[in-house]
Design a protein around this motif. Sequence first.
Motif, PDB file in Angstrom:
ATOM      1  N   ASN A 155       0.850  -1.185   0.000  1.00 30.39           N
ATOM      2  CA  ASN A 155       0.000   0.000   0.000  1.00 30.39           C
ATOM      3  C   ASN A 155       0.889   1.240   0.000  1.00 30.39           C
ATOM      4  O   ASN A 155       1.496   1.585   1.011  1.00 30.39           O
ATOM      5  N   ARG A 156       0.960   1.912  -1.123  1.00 29.11           N
ATOM      6  CA  ARG A 156       1.871   3.052  -1.238  1.00 29.11           C
ATOM      7  C   ARG A 156       1.445   4.260  -0.400  1.00 29.11           C
ATOM      8  O   ARG A 156       2.300   4.926   0.196  1.00 29.11           O
ATOM      9  N   PRO A 157       0.161   4.590  -0.332  1.00 20.56           N
ATOM     10  CA  PRO A 157      -0.215   5.710   0.548  1.00 20.56           C
ATOM     11  C   PRO A 157       0.156   5.470   2.015  1.00 20.56           C
ATOM     12  O   PRO A 157       0.574   6.387   2.719  1.00 20.56           O
ATOM     13  N   LEU A 158      -0.006   4.231   2.483  1.00 20.22           N
ATOM     14  CA  LEU A 158       0.314   3.907   3.869  1.00 20.22           C
ATOM     15  C   LEU A 158       1.751   3.435   4.048  1.00 20.22           C
ATOM     16  O   LEU A 158       2.223   3.299   5.176  1.00 20.22           O
ATOM     17  N   GLN A 159       2.450   3.119   2.943  1.00 20.25           N
ATOM     18  CA  GLN A 159       3.840   2.666   2.971  1.00 20.25           C
ATOM     19  C   GLN A 159       4.027   1.391   3.795  1.00 20.25           C
ATOM     20  O   GLN A 159       4.901   1.284   4.647  1.00 20.25           O
ATOM     21  N   LEU A 160       3.159   0.402   3.519  1.00 20.70           N
ATOM     22  CA  LEU A 160       3.286  -0.883   4.209  1.00 20.70           C
ATOM     23  C   LEU A 160       2.579  -1.966   3.418  1.00 20.70           C
ATOM     24  O   LEU A 160       1.785  -1.681   2.512  1.00 20.70           O
ATOM     25  N   CYS A 161       2.876  -3.215   3.777  1.00 22.44           N
ATOM     26  CA  CYS A 161       2.211  -4.356   3.162  1.00 22.44           C
ATOM     27  C   CYS A 161       0.837  -4.532   3.812  1.00 22.44           C
ATOM     28  O   CYS A 161       0.727  -4.535   5.043  1.00 22.44           O
ATOM     29  N   SER A 162      -0.187  -4.702   3.013  1.00 22.34           N
ATOM     30  CA  SER A 162      -1.537  -4.826   3.557  1.00 22.34           C
ATOM     31  C   SER A 162      -2.358  -5.771   2.698  1.00 22.34           C
ATOM     32  O   SER A 162      -2.037  -6.019   1.532  1.00 22.34           O
ATOM     33  N   LEU A 163      -3.428  -6.299   3.304  1.00 25.54           N
ATOM     34  CA  LEU A 163      -4.335  -7.196   2.610  1.00 25.54           C
ATOM     35  C   LEU A 163      -5.443  -6.387   1.955  1.00 25.54           C
ATOM     36  O   LEU A 163      -6.014  -5.479   2.569  1.00 25.54           O
ATOM     37  N   SER A 164      -5.771  -6.736   0.733  1.00 25.29           N
ATOM     38  CA  SER A 164      -6.830  -6.025   0.018  1.00 25.29           C
ATOM     39  C   SER A 164      -8.171  -6.736   0.108  1.00 25.29           C
ATOM     40  O   SER A 164      -9.177  -6.232  -0.370  1.00 25.29           O
ATOM     41  N   ALA A 165      -8.203  -7.922   0.725  1.00 26.43           N
ATOM     42  CA  ALA A 165      -9.446  -8.683   0.888  1.00 26.43           C
ATOM     43  C   ALA A 165      -9.402  -9.415   2.222  1.00 26.43           C
ATOM     44  O   ALA A 165      -8.329  -9.779   2.699  1.00 26.43           O
ATOM     45  N   PRO A 166     -10.568  -9.642   2.846  1.00 24.12           N
ATOM     46  CA  PRO A 166     -10.590 -10.335   4.147  1.00 24.12           C
ATOM     47  C   PRO A 166     -10.177 -11.791   4.018  1.00 24.12           C
ATOM     48  O   PRO A 166     -10.298 -12.418   2.966  1.00 24.12           O
ATOM     49  N   SER A 167      -9.678 -12.344   5.148  1.00 27.03           N
ATOM     50  CA  SER A 167      -9.268 -13.746   5.184  1.00 27.03           C
ATOM     51  C   SER A 167      -9.455 -14.269   6.603  1.00 27.03           C
ATOM     52  O   SER A 167      -9.167 -13.567   7.574  1.00 27.03           O
ATOM     53  N   ASP A 168      -9.932 -15.498   6.705  1.00 28.76           N
ATOM     54  CA  ASP A 168     -10.166 -16.123   8.011  1.00 28.76           C
ATOM     55  C   ASP A 168      -8.854 -16.701   8.543  1.00 28.76           C
ATOM     56  O   ASP A 168      -8.603 -17.910   8.457  1.00 28.76           O
ATOM     57  N   ILE A 169      -8.012 -15.843   9.077  1.00 32.75           N
ATOM     58  CA  ILE A 169      -6.713 -16.300   9.570  1.00 32.75           C
ATOM     59  C   ILE A 169      -6.733 -16.594  11.066  1.00 32.75           C
ATOM     60  O   ILE A 169      -5.741 -17.084  11.607  1.00 32.75           O
ATOM     61  N   GLY A 170      -7.831 -16.303  11.733  1.00 33.84           N
ATOM     62  CA  GLY A 170      -7.892 -16.516  13.175  1.00 33.84           C
ATOM     63  C   GLY A 170      -7.919 -17.986  13.562  1.00 33.84           C
ATOM     64  O   GLY A 170      -7.449 -18.353  14.646  1.00 33.84           O
ATOM     65  N   TYR A 171      -8.426 -18.842  12.665  1.00 34.01           N
ATOM     66  CA  TYR A 171      -8.559 -20.256  13.008  1.00 34.01           C
ATOM     67  C   TYR A 171      -7.207 -20.957  13.134  1.00 34.01           C
ATOM     68  O   TYR A 171      -7.127 -22.023  13.753  1.00 34.01           O
ATOM     69  N   MET A 172      -6.164 -20.380  12.569  1.00 37.70           N
ATOM     70  CA  MET A 172      -4.852 -21.029  12.644  1.00 37.70           C
ATOM     71  C   MET A 172      -4.289 -21.025  14.062  1.00 37.70           C
ATOM     72  O   MET A 172      -3.379 -21.784  14.373  1.00 37.70           O
ATOM     73  N   TRP A 173      -4.843 -20.172  14.951  1.00 38.43           N
ATOM     74  CA  TRP A 173      -4.349 -20.104  16.324  1.00 38.43           C
ATOM     75  C   TRP A 173      -5.101 -21.037  17.267  1.00 38.43           C
ATOM     76  O   TRP A 173      -4.681 -21.229  18.407  1.00 38.43           O
ATOM     77  N   LEU A 174      -6.200 -21.628  16.817  1.00 41.93           N
ATOM     78  CA  LEU A 174      -7.005 -22.471  17.693  1.00 41.93           C
ATOM     79  C   LEU A 174      -6.279 -23.737  18.160  1.00 41.93           C
ATOM     80  O   LEU A 174      -6.395 -24.099  19.341  1.00 41.93           O
ATOM     81  N   PRO A 175      -5.534 -24.451  17.301  1.00 46.11           N
ATOM     82  CA  PRO A 175      -4.819 -25.641  17.809  1.00 46.11           C
ATOM     83  C   PRO A 175      -3.829 -25.307  18.911  1.00 46.11           C
ATOM     84  O   PRO A 175      -3.755 -26.015  19.927  1.00 46.11           O
ATOM     85  N   GLY A 176      -3.048 -24.233  18.734  1.00 41.82           N
ATOM     86  CA  GLY A 176      -2.101 -23.836  19.770  1.00 41.82           C
ATOM     87  C   GLY A 176      -2.790 -23.439  21.059  1.00 41.82           C
ATOM     88  O   GLY A 176      -2.313 -23.759  22.156  1.00 41.82           O
ATOM     89  N   LEU A 177      -3.925 -22.761  20.931  1.00 45.71           N
ATOM     90  CA  LEU A 177      -4.677 -22.365  22.125  1.00 45.71           C
ATOM     91  C   LEU A 177      -5.221 -23.592  22.857  1.00 45.71           C
ATOM     92  O   LEU A 177      -5.206 -23.632  24.100  1.00 45.71           O
ATOM     93  N   SER A 178      -5.692 -24.584  22.115  1.00 41.48           N
ATOM     94  CA  SER A 178      -6.191 -25.807  22.758  1.00 41.48           C
ATOM     95  C   SER A 178      -5.071 -26.539  23.488  1.00 41.48           C
ATOM     96  O   SER A 178      -5.284 -27.087  24.574  1.00 41.48           O
ATOM     97  N   PHE A 179      -3.864 -26.535  22.907  1.00 43.81           N
ATOM     98  CA  PHE A 179      -2.723 -27.164  23.571  1.00 43.81           C
ATOM     99  C   PHE A 179      -2.398 -26.450  24.878  1.00 43.81           C
ATOM    100  O   PHE A 179      -2.181 -27.094  25.914  1.00 43.81           O
ATOM    101  N   GLU A 180      -2.369 -25.129  24.860  1.00 42.27           N
ATOM    102  CA  GLU A 180      -2.066 -24.372  26.075  1.00 42.27           C
ATOM    103  C   GLU A 180      -3.165 -24.545  27.112  1.00 42.27           C
ATOM    104  O   GLU A 180      -2.894 -24.544  28.320  1.00 42.27           O
ATOM    105  N   PHE A 181      -4.414 -24.691  26.671  1.00 41.88           N
ATOM    106  CA  PHE A 181      -5.512 -24.920  27.617  1.00 41.88           C
ATOM    107  C   PHE A 181      -5.340 -26.266  28.313  1.00 41.88           C
ATOM    108  O   PHE A 181      -5.546 -26.380  29.535  1.00 41.88           O
TER     109      PHE A 181
END
Length: 317
Positions: A155-181
């Motif tokens: 993103n040139r106006p913001l000068q950073l890498c950014s996503l242009s569309a939504p993505s369900d990336i939260g589910y990738m943390w669920l296995p690690g959270l279950s292990f810690e639980f």
Amino acid sequence: MSASSAMEEIARDLLLTRYTGAAGLTILLYDHLLSLADERRLIWSAKFTSSKFLFLAMRYIVPGMMITQSVQLAGLSNVSLTDKFCKIWMSLAVIVAWVTFAINNWLVLLRLWVLWDRNRTVIICTLLLFISTQATTLVLAWLRVAEMLPTLLFNRPLQLCSLSAPSDIGYMWLPGLSFEFVMLVALGYEVLSRPRTLAGLQRDGYGYFLCLFALSLANTIIFLVARLSLAFSAFFFTWCFATTTTCRMILNLRRSSESQPHPHHEADPSEAVDEPDAQFSQSGHRPAQVIKLGLIPRNDESNSHHSTNSTLVQERE
């Protein structure tokens, strides 16, 4: 919502992400400087083991990655990057993050085994759980990255890498959270089976386990419910603070063990050593000499010699 309002909202979310990431990096670097003398004295001078290597890898890889990410996220480089760079950086960041969180969980798991007196059933069950959850996390991470890469742009106006569309990336943390639980439940059961004083709980490092689980829970919830521009608002802080917490736990346990008057012997975490229940004090917490978490010295040589001598006496009788 108009385009201008949407851009204002993204800018506010980005500012929050920058602040939380900068706060986490500041805590990480400040604690690193404070504990550098202990690291040199307690870790670098110790015998080389696999846990020592993993500890140092986590301790130095995370600050390097976070400094690079903070420069890119804050737009401080003032260099117009390419979309290809963003895709390569995202892939590398996911691999490194997975590796460092896996190291973090492994070192904490070693501590759990010590608290359970290296019970073979606990070791086998938690080891299988660790392997399965880490493998699942890696697979989910790569699936999500494969979905995100086409939408990842600079993103040139913001000068950073950014996503242009939504993505369900939260589910990738669920296995690690279950292990810690599961680890937290195992710790709770161990506490109830052997009641301890508050000093004993602090000495055994239960506060570190609670802190790590709380951080992972908050990070996972934010990934699942927050809008895309806020998805990483807690991730960088969690990454830094979890690393700081684990490093502090290892150094404090090592310092506690060093303070004992018994001779030291470095133990590799792969060694299976059974400690008799008789070594528990009346207060309900373990004396420091039974701590053998990879980086922690073994101080049971005198006990083993005493036990051997007693056996010989019994045989003679």
